[in-house]
Design a protein around this motif. Sequence first.
Motif, PDB file in Angstrom:
ATOM      1  N   GLY A 247       0.845  -1.193   0.000  1.00 12.03           N
ATOM      2  CA  GLY A 247       0.000   0.000   0.000  1.00 12.03           C
ATOM      3  C   GLY A 247       0.873   1.232   0.000  1.00 12.03           C
ATOM      4  N   LYS A 248       0.285   2.365   0.409  1.00 13.90           N
ATOM      5  CA  LYS A 248       1.043   3.611   0.493  1.00 13.90           C
ATOM      6  C   LYS A 248       2.231   3.475   1.434  1.00 13.90           C
ATOM      7  CE  LYS A 248      -2.950   6.615  -0.361  1.00 13.90           C
ATOM      8  NZ  LYS A 248      -3.813   7.679   0.235  1.00 13.90           N
ATOM      9  N   PHE A 249       2.086   2.605   2.436  1.00 10.26           N
ATOM     10  CA  PHE A 249       3.139   2.416   3.438  1.00 10.26           C
ATOM     11  C   PHE A 249       4.332   1.638   2.877  1.00 10.26           C
ATOM     12  CE2 PHE A 249       0.296  -1.210   3.680  1.00 10.26           C
ATOM     13  CZ  PHE A 249       1.163  -2.278   3.702  1.00 10.26           C
TER      14      PHE A 249
ATOM     15  N   ASN B 207      -5.202 -10.113  14.193  1.00 11.54           N
ATOM     16  CA  ASN B 207      -4.310 -10.016  13.044  1.00 11.54           C
ATOM     17  C   ASN B 207      -3.256  -8.951  13.306  1.00 11.54           C
ATOM     18  OD1 ASN B 207      -5.738 -11.920  11.372  1.00 11.54           O
ATOM     19  ND2 ASN B 207      -7.312 -10.360  11.097  1.00 11.54           N
ATOM     20  N   ALA B 208      -2.090  -9.096  12.659  1.00 11.28           N
ATOM     21  CA  ALA B 208      -1.029  -8.103  12.804  1.00 11.28           C
ATOM     22  C   ALA B 208      -0.364  -7.871  11.455  1.00 11.28           C
ATOM     23  CB  ALA B 208       0.006  -8.564  13.829  1.00 11.28           C
ATOM     24  N   LEU B 209      -0.118  -6.607  11.162  1.00 10.61           N
ATOM     25  CA  LEU B 209       0.631  -6.228   9.976  1.00 10.61           C
ATOM     26  C   LEU B 209       2.001  -5.739  10.405  1.00 10.61           C
ATOM     27  CD1 LEU B 209       1.196  -5.273   7.042  1.00 10.61           C
ATOM     28  CD2 LEU B 209      -0.093  -3.178   7.596  1.00 10.61           C
ATOM     29  N   MET B 210       3.058  -6.348   9.849  1.00  4.61           N
ATOM     30  CA  MET B 210       4.408  -5.869  10.079  1.00  4.61           C
ATOM     31  C   MET B 210       4.960  -5.385   8.744  1.00  4.61           C
ATOM     32  SD  MET B 210       7.647  -7.672  11.959  1.00  4.61           S
ATOM     33  CE  MET B 210       9.029  -6.650  12.508  1.00  4.61           C
ATOM     34  N   THR B 211       5.229  -4.082   8.682  1.00  6.85           N
ATOM     35  CA  THR B 211       5.741  -3.523   7.434  1.00  6.85           C
ATOM     36  C   THR B 211       7.222  -3.859   7.292  1.00  6.85           C
ATOM     37  OG1 THR B 211       6.333  -1.398   8.445  1.00  6.85           O
ATOM     38  CG2 THR B 211       4.074  -1.639   7.620  1.00  6.85           C
ATOM     39  N   ASP B 212       7.715  -3.740   6.063  1.00 10.43           N
ATOM     40  CA  ASP B 212       9.112  -4.092   5.815  1.00 10.43           C
ATOM     41  C   ASP B 212      10.090  -3.178   6.545  1.00 10.43           C
ATOM     42  OD1 ASP B 212       8.354  -6.187   4.263  1.00 10.43           O
ATOM     43  OD2 ASP B 212       8.700  -5.196   2.334  1.00 10.43           O
TER      44      ASP B 212
ATOM     45  N   LEU C 153      -6.055  -3.158   8.940  1.00  9.79           N
ATOM     46  CA  LEU C 153      -4.657  -2.914   9.276  1.00  9.79           C
ATOM     47  C   LEU C 153      -3.945  -2.172   8.148  1.00  9.79           C
ATOM     48  CD1 LEU C 153      -3.742  -6.371  10.846  1.00  9.79           C
ATOM     49  CD2 LEU C 153      -4.286  -4.263  12.063  1.00  9.79           C
ATOM     50  N   VAL C 154      -4.206  -2.596   6.931  1.00  7.69           N
ATOM     51  CA  VAL C 154      -3.604  -1.931   5.764  1.00  7.69           C
ATOM     52  C   VAL C 154      -4.072  -0.479   5.703  1.00  7.69           C
ATOM     53  CG1 VAL C 154      -3.551  -1.870   3.238  1.00  7.69           C
ATOM     54  CG2 VAL C 154      -3.306  -4.051   4.445  1.00  7.69           C
ATOM     55  N   ASP C 155      -5.366  -0.231   5.959  1.00  7.76           N
ATOM     56  CA  ASP C 155      -5.887   1.138   5.938  1.00  7.76           C
ATOM     57  C   ASP C 155      -5.217   1.990   7.000  1.00  7.76           C
ATOM     58  OD1 ASP C 155      -7.574   0.393   3.904  1.00  7.76           O
ATOM     59  OD2 ASP C 155      -9.360   0.174   5.195  1.00  7.76           O
ATOM     60  N   ALA C 156      -4.985   1.407   8.199  1.00  6.62           N
ATOM     61  CA  ALA C 156      -4.333   2.152   9.276  1.00  6.62           C
ATOM     62  C   ALA C 156      -2.892   2.492   8.908  1.00  6.62           C
ATOM     63  CB  ALA C 156      -4.380   1.348  10.569  1.00  6.62           C
ATOM     64  N   ALA C 157      -2.207   1.526   8.271  1.00  3.52           N
ATOM     65  CA  ALA C 157      -0.817   1.774   7.861  1.00  3.52           C
ATOM     66  C   ALA C 157      -0.753   2.839   6.762  1.00  3.52           C
ATOM     67  CB  ALA C 157      -0.176   0.474   7.384  1.00  3.52           C
ATOM     68  N   ASN C 158      -1.707   2.792   5.832  1.00  7.09           N
ATOM     69  CA  ASN C 158      -1.758   3.810   4.772  1.00  7.09           C
ATOM     70  C   ASN C 158      -2.003   5.200   5.358  1.00  7.09           C
ATOM     71  OD1 ASN C 158      -1.255   2.129   2.575  1.00  7.09           O
ATOM     72  ND2 ASN C 158      -3.422   1.656   2.264  1.00  7.09           N
ATOM     73  N   ALA C 159      -2.921   5.271   6.342  1.00  5.48           N
ATOM     74  CA  ALA C 159      -3.267   6.559   6.942  1.00  5.48           C
ATOM     75  C   ALA C 159      -2.087   7.173   7.695  1.00  5.48           C
ATOM     76  CB  ALA C 159      -4.462   6.398   7.888  1.00  5.48           C
ATOM     77  N   ALA C 160      -1.166   6.320   8.155  1.00  6.97           N
ATOM     78  CA  ALA C 160      -0.020   6.811   8.922  1.00  6.97           C
ATOM     79  C   ALA C 160       1.088   7.314   8.009  1.00  6.97           C
ATOM     80  CB  ALA C 160       0.521   5.707   9.815  1.00  6.97           C
ATOM     81  N   HIS C 161       0.942   7.167   6.692  1.00  4.26           N
ATOM     82  CA  HIS C 161       1.980   7.584   5.754  1.00  4.26           C
ATOM     83  C   HIS C 161       1.482   8.733   4.873  1.00  4.26           C
ATOM     84  CE1 HIS C 161       3.831   3.866   7.028  1.00  4.26           C
ATOM     85  NE2 HIS C 161       4.951   4.208   6.375  1.00  4.26           N
TER      86      HIS C 161
END
Length: 385
Positions: A344-346, A358-363, A377-385
């Motif tokens: 995603g954006k992240f 569930n847990a998302l760990m970005t690279d 989780l993906v939406d939350a990670a995108n919103a943080a970037h």
Amino acid sequence: MAAQRKTSRYVVPIAVAGIAAATIGLVPALAASGDPDLPEITAQQLIEKIAASDTQTLSGTFKISTDLGLPAFDGLLGGLAGGGSGEGSADPSAQLTKLVSGTHTLKIAADGPERQKLTLLDGKEQYSLVHNGDEVWAYDSASNQVFHEKGAEEAGRAPEKELPASPKALADEVLKAAGDTTSITVGGTANVAGRDAYRLVIAPKQQGSTVEAVTIAVDAATGTPLKFTLDSTSGGKPVVDAGFTKVDFARPAASEFDFTVPKGAEVTEGDQLEKDHAGKAPEDLEKALGDFGLGGAGQNGPEVVGEGWTAIATFDTGEAAPKTEDAPKEARGFLDALGDEVSGKFGSGTVFKTKIVNALMTDDGKVYVGAVTPQALVDAANAAH
């Protein structure tokens, strides 16, 4: 030290499984057949009935069935932490991970907050855990091993190896957390271990949670929660469906909580076990476990995004995400079965999945975890970037 840091990174996906177990609790709860005809009661009245319940003594037998949608991982946390697989050990932290999967029969006895006993039956073998005053004893008949911890309460802290929470304790936590994001209704009646009970149904109003509903069967006479069932939006078998098949509210005999070391058994003291493991579990491993609610919490703790059933905890590990091929051998198959690559954006990362947490760990090492869908989780990670 470099090897220890590498190992600690793999605690993130493994801890997803651990927090899923913590979320459901190790609690009795399985409804028997039959729908008794009971006087009508509102959800508020039933909640008040639970709150007024003061059951201090009981004994009984219950079954617990757990389906987290996980590959087998008995003892995996202990193995990564340097504590071995848990086989041939009486350490409760290793033995009670067995309840995270499959179906198990247990016997329980309680006499107030000072005395409890739990026995896990496994074929001809059994594992017993006894809390009596300031002492905790555990015995594994298969290995003839004994675990002992003494003086925890005298030192101003609760025993580290506590027995699983009671149905009432879990019900209290669920009800305390309920708010505008929650629907609470009475969903009819049930018969649990030969006792008439009401069914309290607690469900999210929000979209995006992995929780379909929590159902608590409440004893009509005493207000004691007898049943706890957790259903996932993914369908299929309940995440947890366990419960009393027999229950008696009389005070157990004092002798029920006595413990005598069996002949020839090897005894391990709790403080000695900590010394033996010293240096095997790095500080950042313990912090990672704490961030997932599995150990001593990190100094600042994770940041929480959102509220209610869709709250997401997020923190930065400060390290690049792990690659399966570099993982300790105990974890490789588990990681392959648990993780899906996402982007995603992240950037990109891996979602580690169970039926409930569930847990998302970005690279780049950021972690997002909650009882929410992978997309949330993906939406939350995108919103943080």
